[in-house]
Scaffold this motif. Structure first.
Motif, PDB file in Angstrom:
ATOM      1  N   ARG A  62       0.826  -1.210   0.000  1.00  0.00           N
ATOM      2  CA  ARG A  62       0.000   0.000   0.000  1.00  0.00           C
ATOM      3  C   ARG A  62       0.859   1.259   0.000  1.00  0.00           C
ATOM      4  O   ARG A  62       0.540   2.229  -0.696  1.00  0.00           O
ATOM      5  N   ALA A  63       1.945   1.258   0.749  1.00  0.00           N
ATOM      6  CA  ALA A  63       2.833   2.419   0.754  1.00  0.00           C
ATOM      7  C   ALA A  63       3.424   2.657  -0.633  1.00  0.00           C
ATOM      8  O   ALA A  63       3.516   3.798  -1.102  1.00  0.00           O
ATOM      9  N   ALA A  64       3.811   1.565  -1.316  1.00  0.00           N
ATOM     10  CA  ALA A  64       4.380   1.688  -2.658  1.00  0.00           C
ATOM     11  C   ALA A  64       3.368   2.228  -3.652  1.00  0.00           C
ATOM     12  O   ALA A  64       3.739   2.861  -4.651  1.00  0.00           O
ATOM     13  N   LYS A  65       2.087   2.015  -3.394  1.00  0.00           N
ATOM     14  CA  LYS A  65       1.031   2.487  -4.289  1.00  0.00           C
ATOM     15  C   LYS A  65       0.479   3.849  -3.866  1.00  0.00           C
ATOM     16  O   LYS A  65      -0.523   4.314  -4.439  1.00  0.00           O
ATOM     17  N   GLY A  66       1.087   4.477  -2.890  1.00  0.00           N
ATOM     18  CA  GLY A  66       0.705   5.830  -2.517  1.00  0.00           C
ATOM     19  C   GLY A  66      -0.384   5.947  -1.476  1.00  0.00           C
ATOM     20  O   GLY A  66      -0.760   7.058  -1.103  1.00  0.00           O
ATOM     21  N   PHE A  67      -0.889   4.830  -0.971  1.00  0.00           N
ATOM     22  CA  PHE A  67      -1.907   4.910   0.077  1.00  0.00           C
ATOM     23  C   PHE A  67      -1.269   5.448   1.359  1.00  0.00           C
ATOM     24  O   PHE A  67      -0.162   5.052   1.730  1.00  0.00           O
ATOM     25  N   ASN A  68      -1.973   6.344   2.038  1.00  0.00           N
ATOM     26  CA  ASN A  68      -1.428   6.889   3.282  1.00  0.00           C
ATOM     27  C   ASN A  68      -2.381   6.756   4.461  1.00  0.00           C
ATOM     28  O   ASN A  68      -2.074   7.228   5.553  1.00  0.00           O
ATOM     29  N   VAL A  69      -3.547   6.115   4.263  1.00  0.00           N
ATOM     30  CA  VAL A  69      -4.475   5.825   5.360  1.00  0.00           C
ATOM     31  C   VAL A  69      -5.041   4.420   5.156  1.00  0.00           C
ATOM     32  O   VAL A  69      -5.464   4.083   4.045  1.00  0.00           O
ATOM     33  N   ILE A  70      -5.028   3.608   6.208  1.00  0.00           N
ATOM     34  CA  ILE A  70      -5.693   2.309   6.178  1.00  0.00           C
ATOM     35  C   ILE A  70      -6.856   2.378   7.162  1.00  0.00           C
ATOM     36  O   ILE A  70      -6.664   2.643   8.345  1.00  0.00           O
ATOM     37  N   GLN A  71      -8.074   2.142   6.677  1.00  0.00           N
ATOM     38  CA  GLN A  71      -9.263   2.150   7.527  1.00  0.00           C
ATOM     39  C   GLN A  71      -9.504   0.738   8.046  1.00  0.00           C
ATOM     40  O   GLN A  71      -9.649  -0.210   7.258  1.00  0.00           O
ATOM     41  N   VAL A  72      -9.550   0.596   9.374  1.00  0.00           N
ATOM     42  CA  VAL A  72      -9.567  -0.746   9.963  1.00  0.00           C
ATOM     43  C   VAL A  72     -10.470  -0.768  11.197  1.00  0.00           C
ATOM     44  O   VAL A  72     -10.544   0.206  11.942  1.00  0.00           O
ATOM     45  N   MET A  73     -11.149  -1.878  11.381  1.00  0.00           N
ATOM     46  CA  MET A  73     -11.954  -2.079  12.582  1.00  0.00           C
ATOM     47  C   MET A  73     -11.051  -2.495  13.739  1.00  0.00           C
ATOM     48  O   MET A  73     -10.295  -3.458  13.600  1.00  0.00           O
ATOM     49  N   VAL A  74     -11.149  -1.806  14.851  1.00  0.00           N
ATOM     50  CA  VAL A  74     -10.480  -2.289  16.055  1.00  0.00           C
ATOM     51  C   VAL A  74     -11.231  -3.519  16.570  1.00  0.00           C
ATOM     52  O   VAL A  74     -10.636  -4.563  16.826  1.00  0.00           O
ATOM     53  N   LEU A  75     -12.552  -3.391  16.688  1.00  0.00           N
ATOM     54  CA  LEU A  75     -13.400  -4.520  17.073  1.00  0.00           C
ATOM     55  C   LEU A  75     -14.460  -4.741  16.006  1.00  0.00           C
ATOM     56  O   LEU A  75     -15.376  -3.934  15.850  1.00  0.00           O
ATOM     57  N   HIS A  76     -14.319  -5.825  15.254  1.00  0.00           N
ATOM     58  CA  HIS A  76     -15.352  -6.199  14.292  1.00  0.00           C
ATOM     59  C   HIS A  76     -16.583  -6.713  15.025  1.00  0.00           C
ATOM     60  O   HIS A  76     -17.709  -6.323  14.749  1.00  0.00           O
ATOM     61  N   THR A  77     -16.360  -7.599  15.975  1.00  0.00           N
ATOM     62  CA  THR A  77     -17.405  -8.095  16.871  1.00  0.00           C
ATOM     63  C   THR A  77     -16.862  -8.047  18.293  1.00  0.00           C
ATOM     64  O   THR A  77     -15.665  -7.850  18.509  1.00  0.00           O
ATOM     65  N   LEU A  78     -17.733  -8.255  19.265  1.00  0.00           N
ATOM     66  CA  LEU A  78     -17.285  -8.252  20.656  1.00  0.00           C
ATOM     67  C   LEU A  78     -16.569  -9.550  21.023  1.00  0.00           C
ATOM     68  O   LEU A  78     -16.006  -9.664  22.109  1.00  0.00           O
ATOM     69  N   LYS A  79     -16.583 -10.507  20.110  1.00  0.00           N
ATOM     70  CA  LYS A  79     -15.836 -11.748  20.301  1.00  0.00           C
ATOM     71  C   LYS A  79     -14.590 -11.779  19.423  1.00  0.00           C
ATOM     72  O   LYS A  79     -14.039 -12.839  19.151  1.00  0.00           O
ATOM     73  N   SER A  80     -14.148 -10.587  18.987  1.00  0.00           N
ATOM     74  CA  SER A  80     -12.999 -10.502  18.089  1.00  0.00           C
ATOM     75  C   SER A  80     -11.783 -11.213  18.654  1.00  0.00           C
ATOM     76  O   SER A  80     -11.447 -11.088  19.837  1.00  0.00           O
ATOM     77  N   CYS A  81     -11.133 -11.959  17.766  1.00  0.00           N
ATOM     78  CA  CYS A  81      -9.953 -12.742  18.118  1.00  0.00           C
ATOM     79  C   CYS A  81      -8.991 -12.638  16.940  1.00  0.00           C
ATOM     80  O   CYS A  81      -9.409 -12.723  15.779  1.00  0.00           O
ATOM     81  N   ASN A  82      -7.708 -12.430  17.199  1.00  0.00           N
ATOM     82  CA  ASN A  82      -6.785 -12.280  16.082  1.00  0.00           C
ATOM     83  C   ASN A  82      -6.257 -13.624  15.594  1.00  0.00           C
ATOM     84  O   ASN A  82      -6.620 -14.684  16.123  1.00  0.00           O
ATOM     85  N   VAL A  83      -5.392 -13.579  14.600  1.00  0.00           N
ATOM     86  CA  VAL A  83      -4.899 -14.791  13.957  1.00  0.00           C
ATOM     87  C   VAL A  83      -4.060 -15.641  14.907  1.00  0.00           C
ATOM     88  O   VAL A  83      -3.864 -16.842  14.680  1.00  0.00           O
ATOM     89  N   TYR A  84      -3.577 -15.057  16.002  1.00  0.00           N
ATOM     90  CA  TYR A  84      -2.781 -15.783  16.984  1.00  0.00           C
ATOM     91  C   TYR A  84      -3.630 -16.395  18.090  1.00  0.00           C
ATOM     92  O   TYR A  84      -3.104 -17.007  19.014  1.00  0.00           O
ATOM     93  N   GLY A  85      -4.940 -16.198  18.004  1.00  0.00           N
ATOM     94  CA  GLY A  85      -5.826 -16.764  19.009  1.00  0.00           C
ATOM     95  C   GLY A  85      -6.080 -15.870  20.201  1.00  0.00           C
ATOM     96  O   GLY A  85      -6.677 -16.304  21.191  1.00  0.00           O
ATOM     97  N   ASP A  86      -5.652 -14.614  20.134  1.00  0.00           N
ATOM     98  CA  ASP A  86      -5.835 -13.683  21.250  1.00  0.00           C
ATOM     99  C   ASP A  86      -7.207 -13.019  21.186  1.00  0.00           C
ATOM    100  O   ASP A  86      -7.563 -12.398  20.179  1.00  0.00           O
ATOM    101  N   SER A  87      -7.962 -13.077  22.256  1.00  0.00           N
ATOM    102  CA  SER A  87      -9.255 -12.403  22.343  1.00  0.00           C
ATOM    103  C   SER A  87      -9.045 -10.949  22.756  1.00  0.00           C
ATOM    104  O   SER A  87      -8.134 -10.621  23.520  1.00  0.00           O
ATOM    105  N   ALA A  88      -9.936 -10.073  22.269  1.00  0.00           N
ATOM    106  CA  ALA A  88      -9.804  -8.648  22.556  1.00  0.00           C
ATOM    107  C   ALA A  88     -10.406  -8.267  23.900  1.00  0.00           C
ATOM    108  O   ALA A  88      -9.906  -7.361  24.567  1.00  0.00           O
ATOM    109  N   LEU A  89     -11.487  -8.952  24.302  1.00  0.00           N
ATOM    110  CA  LEU A  89     -12.264  -8.512  25.456  1.00  0.00           C
ATOM    111  C   LEU A  89     -12.489  -9.630  26.458  1.00  0.00           C
ATOM    112  O   LEU A  89     -12.408 -10.822  26.120  1.00  0.00           O
TER     113      LEU A  89
END
Length: 456
Positions: A62-89
């Motif tokens: 994205r940087a190479a293509k000139g993008f300077n903002v990435i819009q991202v959800m901090v919490l998609h759901t209240l049970k959000s868990c990342n790829v490493y298996g870590d729960s957010a809440l």
């Protein structure tokens, strides 16, 4: 949680400027006063779907293509868990983030969901990229899972955690009507604004709506964001019925007082079905995302957000139930044509005087077209640009910029290349014919610049 698969550095140095609204309240700039053209990408599930190594690949691309903002959800759901298996809440309560002591990447007991978020935010900063953070996606609030009290506690915790990160932009809401739980949205916006004076805040609204409908006069809202959405003209069922004319949202937002910048934060995505919910419909292409970009920016927007079906969900081969009939995987979709073409719009706007630019439809001589035949003009004091999505003839009312003569050239939105046309008197009406066939998708920008010399 995976162990030993990440870089061992615990932090990444940031070298990126804080942002502010420009003095004319139409654009963004750095603290030093340099123009900032917001070129966003909707990497909504970045924090939950990508490893640290994959995030690095994506952000480099994205940087190479000139993008300077990435819009991202901090919490998609209240049970959000990342790829490493870590729960957010803890127990799906936004007021109770799940935290561990330390942030060692090599020790699973000292690394949590929020450490991963920190890592990616810092990684983006090291590449000159800002993170547009959505605290909690709108459907969770609409579903009654977040009270005003919980939202206030969570927003305060977020603000305090990230107020010293220079590359944060807050996107309150998340594909939601502001009228759905408006007290919660105001609680999040006002709490962050009170505790984090460093960062800009907006509201990401439901498709074919704008933040200005509910929050324009709120002190916490620094700029407006509308979502023109993914529907065709004949699929728009809203009261405005703007259809694909996203430039109308810009004009509507810029008519509000006090003046605030605006941006299309979610137009039709490249590689997604028109209307979203029927895979038999045609898919939006690179020419469509170019049209949305140039239409909105030339109408006065402070930037533009590109979107891609595979990127927004980071579609992987192992995904069981991917959304919206996606056809590509995220790592191949990064290089789809539209993604690479967005940088040309950004470079074009930054190549001319920035803060004096206004929309000016009086540049168009005679009757303008409708829908895909709409021609949109913008200008500064010494230059003018006119965008035609369907090519053909562009009739220009000359004399709108300074100088007795103007130099004219064509700008190709697909490649960013410029072709000289010639020098013309800056008076009367002049017709320019776009290269190629007059057909939807053969888009061109006509550039007129004050000539430094006189005609012989």
């Amino acid at each position: 949680m995976l162990v030993g698969c990440a870089p061992k550095n615990k932090s990444i140095d940031q070298a990126i400027a804080l942002l502010k609204v420009s003095d004319n309240h139409r654009y963004l700039q750095t603290e030093a006063g340099d123009p900032f053209f917001y070129l966003g990408d909707t990497g909504w599930l970045l924090f939950t779907k990508l490893t640290r190594e994959e995030a690095n690949v994506y952000l480099d691309n994205r940087a190479a293509k000139g993008f300077n903002v990435i819009q991202v959800m901090v919490l998609h759901t209240l049970k959000s868990c990342n790829v490493y298996g870590d729960s957010a809440l803890i127990l799906s309560d936004v007021a109770k983030p799940l935290l561990t002591e330390g942030n060692s990447f090599t020790d699973s007991m000292q690394y949590d969901f929020w450490d991963h978020v920190d890592y990616v935010v810092d990684l983006a900063a090291s590449k000159g990229i800002y993170m547009g953070l959505v605290p909690v996606w709108g459907s969770n609030v609409k579903g009654g899972k977040v009270s005003q009290k919980q939202a206030t506690v969570y927003a305060a915790w977020l603000a305090n955690r990230y107020k010293d990160k220079t590359n944060v932009i807050w996107l309150n809401g998340g594909d939601i009507m502001g009228s759905d739980s408006i007290k919660v949205w105001n609680a999040i916006g006002s709490t962050i604004n009170e505790l984090d004076a460093n960062h800009l805040i907006t509201f990401h609204a439901r498709g074919r709506h704008s933040s200005s409908q509910w929050f324009h006069n709120e002190d916490w809202l620094d700029f407006n964001m509308f979502q023109s959405g993914h529907r065709r003209y004949d699929q728009d069922d809203t009261e405005w019925n703007f259809g694909e004319d996203n430039w109308r949202w810009v004009e509507q937002d810029l008519a509000f007082q006090p003046a605030k910048p605006t941006i299309d934060g979610e137009p039709s995505y490249e590689g997604i079905p028109q209307g979203l919910h029927d895979g038999n419909e045609p898919y939006w292409t690179d020419s469509d995302v170019r049209r949305y970009g140039y239409w909105s920016v030339f109408a006065g927007a402070m930037g533009y957000t590109y979107g891609n079906n595979a990127i927004m969900q980071f579609h992987k081969p192992a995904d069981v139930d991917p959304a919206y009939f996606v056809k590509e995987f995220w790592d191949e979709a990064m290089d789809m044509p539209g993604a690479g073409q967005m940088q040309h719009l950004k470079k074009l706007m930054l190549s001319h005087a920035y803060f004096d630019r206004v929309q000016d439809q009086t540049l168009i001589a005679g009757e303008n077209g409708e829908k895909y035949n709409r021609v949109i003009g913008t200008r500064g004091n010494d230059y003018a640009m006119i965008y035609s999505y369907s090519g053909g003839d562009i009739s220009v009312a000359m004399g709108k910029i300074s100088g007795k003569e103007v130099n004219a050239k064509w700008f190709d939105p697909r490649s960013g290349e410029e072709t000289e046309i010639g020098t013309f008197k800056n008076s009367g009406t002049q017709t320019f014919t776009c290269p190629g066939e007059a057909v939807a998708g053969n888009d061109w920008v006509l550039i007129l610049e004050k000539s430094p010399t006189n005609l012989p």
